[in-house]
Design an enzyme around this catalytic site. Structure first.
Site, PDB file in Angstrom:
ATOM      1  CD1 TRP A 124      -2.297  -2.173   1.663  1.00  0.00           C
ATOM      2  CD2 TRP A 124      -3.021  -1.088  -0.159  1.00  0.00           C
ATOM      3  NE1 TRP A 124      -3.321  -2.901   1.114  1.00  0.00           N
ATOM      4  CE2 TRP A 124      -3.785  -2.260   0.006  1.00  0.00           C
ATOM      5  CE3 TRP A 124      -3.294  -0.258  -1.249  1.00  0.00           C
ATOM      6  CZ2 TRP A 124      -4.810  -2.627  -0.879  1.00  0.00           C
ATOM      7  CZ3 TRP A 124      -4.315  -0.618  -2.134  1.00  0.00           C
ATOM      8  CH2 TRP A 124      -5.051  -1.786  -1.940  1.00  0.00           C
TER       9      TRP A 124
ATOM     10  CG  ASP B 196      -3.161   3.993   4.418  1.00  0.00           C
ATOM     11  OD1 ASP B 196      -4.192   3.769   5.078  1.00  0.00           O
ATOM     12  OD2 ASP B 196      -2.932   3.467   3.314  1.00  0.00           O
TER      13      ASP B 196
ATOM     14  CE  LYS C 220      -8.554  -1.924   4.996  1.00  0.00           C
ATOM     15  NZ  LYS C 220      -8.716  -3.063   4.094  1.00  0.00           N
TER      16      LYS C 220
HETATM   17  N1  PMP Z   1      -4.225   1.396   2.424  1.00  0.00           N
HETATM   18  C1  PMP Z   1      -4.315   0.296   3.186  1.00  0.00           C
HETATM   19  C2  PMP Z   1      -3.408   0.152   4.370  1.00  0.00           C
HETATM   20  C3  PMP Z   1      -5.274  -0.691   2.863  1.00  0.00           C
HETATM   21  O1  PMP Z   1      -5.358  -1.787   3.616  1.00  0.00           O
HETATM   22  C4  PMP Z   1      -6.118  -0.502   1.759  1.00  0.00           C
HETATM   23  C5  PMP Z   1      -7.201  -1.495   1.377  1.00  0.00           C
HETATM   24  N2  PMP Z   1      -7.115  -2.726   1.851  1.00  0.00           N
HETATM   25  C6  PMP Z   1      -5.963   0.651   0.996  1.00  0.00           C
HETATM   26  C7  PMP Z   1      -5.025   1.582   1.360  1.00  0.00           C
HETATM   27  C8  PMP Z   1      -6.824   0.894  -0.203  1.00  0.00           C
HETATM   28  O2  PMP Z   1      -8.067   1.260   0.243  1.00  0.00           O
HETATM   29  P1  PMP Z   1      -9.332   1.512  -0.701  1.00  0.00           P
HETATM   30  O3  PMP Z   1      -9.737   0.199  -1.240  1.00  0.00           O
HETATM   31  O4  PMP Z   1     -10.311   2.114   0.255  1.00  0.00           O
HETATM   32  O5  PMP Z   1      -8.916   2.476  -1.757  1.00  0.00           O
END
Ligand code: PMP
Length: 355
Positions: free
Chosen positions: A100, A166, A190
């Site tokens: 991520w 994040d 989540k």
């Molecule tokens: N950052 C992290 C730490 C994640 O776990 C996720 C999704 N699992 C995201 C970003 C991406 O999130 P989204 O699907 O809401 O764009």
């Protein structure tokens, strides 16, 4: 048989909240209209937004000089909104701790020069510096909990530029000292509620850029700019209400620590399974593990499913197995997972009373 959903997201929500939402679905607050038919500009919906923000501020102890923005586009849209809005010199610092953060880095590169100040070594969290002195960086971005790798920060770097984090997979699951950050962001799906809502908590003095497209400019989101994901916000407000009734973030963290200890302890003693992360960087919420064999991981995934333990496949980019224990996962879910692993290891049937 109770089904325990260990998905990394969208994750399990409290059953009592889902029941309340179901009960009220056809007639929101007795209006004879569903929440999904209710105007986002109505006083009733506006009360939901205010209640959401008040509860989040209380739960996270958010100082008064921070704004809470309710956006769409997932955490992924923040990968670009952050550099777009926070740019001053056009230089952004990132710590690369996994999939991520790599995605966040790739998007930030479209808006300026990115300096990657540290990179994690394989699955161990590695932060080989404790201070950033370069004031020419507009901010330093960290991913506090790495959903895929199962690692997390325990000690934040001490920095003299705004820290941006994040917190998609650990918001409200453990205490976060908001005052140490310039900006925090999380996709809701989540620990907060359904997908379709992204929460941004931003210190008011941050964000310098002007002349951005209307939706992409943080300054336009202090009030509702356009139609938000009304249903997601409504359910999320219910989840926060539940969390307050349960004792808040401290109670969530204690429960999550007990549950993850149950799983890690078993993995550390097992001959058949092992955790992929060791030591202090172990995530509280996402536990990647394996039998050591790709095929056997798949066999176990099937076995678990027939015993009420679902969604334990690892992320498609890494494979293996992963158990995500968010706030709505009761300790009994962690115990069930361990019972299922033990039964598999011993070649027996699951003996849990509730199976
Ligand atoms: N950052 C992290 C730490 C994640 O776990 C996720 C999704 N699992 C995201 C970003 C991406 O999130 P989204 O699907 O809401 O764009």
């Amino acid at each position: 048989m109770t089904i325990y959903n260990f998905s990394a997201g969208p994750g399990m929500l409290p059953p009592s909240v889902l029941r309340d939402v179901q009960e009220e679905f056809l007639s929101f607050q007795g209006t004879g209209m569903s929440i999904v038919e209710t105007s986002h500009r109505s006083a009733r919906f506006s009360d939901v937004v205010t209640s959401f923000k008040t509860r989040l501020s209380r739960l996270m102890d958010i100082p008064t000089n921070y704004d809470i923005l309710l956006l769409q586009g997932g955490a992924t849209l923040q990968f670009s909104m952050i550099p777009m809005n926070l740019t001053r010199h056009g230089r952004f610092g990132y710590i690369d701790t996994g999939v991520w953060s790599k995605k966040a880095i790739a998007d930030a590169r479209r808006f300026g020069e990115v300096e990657v100040l540290a990179t994690s070594v394989e699955r161990a969290m590695w932060a080989p510096f404790d201070s950033v002195t370069s004031e020419s960086l507009d901010y330093l971005h960290v991913t506090l909990n790495n959903t895929i790798e199962g690692t997390r920060y325990r000690d934040l770097p001490d920095v003299n530029v705004p820290l941006v984090a994040d917190v998609s997979s650990n918001i409200l699951a453990e205490r976060i000292d908001v005052s140490r950050f310039g900006l925090l962001y999380a996709g809701a799906q989540k620990n907060i509620g359904p997908s379709g809502l992204t929460v941004v908590i931003k210190r008011q003095d941050l964000a310098q850029a002007t002349d951005l497209p209307s939706y992409l400019d943080y300054a336009n989101h202090l009030d509702l700019l356009n139609t938000p994901s009304t249903f997601s916000i409504y359910v999320a407000e219910r989840v926060l209400r539940w969390m307050e009734e349960e004792g808040g973030v401290a109670a969530m963290q204690e429960k999550n620590e007990r549950s993850s200890d149950i799983v890690y302890d078993y993995l550390d003693r097992s001959d058949r399974f092992r955790a992929l992360v060791n030591g202090a960087s172990r995530s509280l919420t996402n536990i990647p593990f394996t039998t050591g064999d790709v095929q056997e991981d798949k066999v176990f995934e099937q076995f678990a499913e027939t015993n009420g333990v679902v969604e334990i496949g690892g992320h498609r980019s890494v494979g293996g197995l992963r158990a995500s224990l968010y706030n709505a996962m009761p300790e009994a879910g962690a115990r069930r997972l361990v019972d299922v692993m033990r039964a598999y290891e011993e070649g027996k049937h699951v003996s849990h009373p509730d199976v």
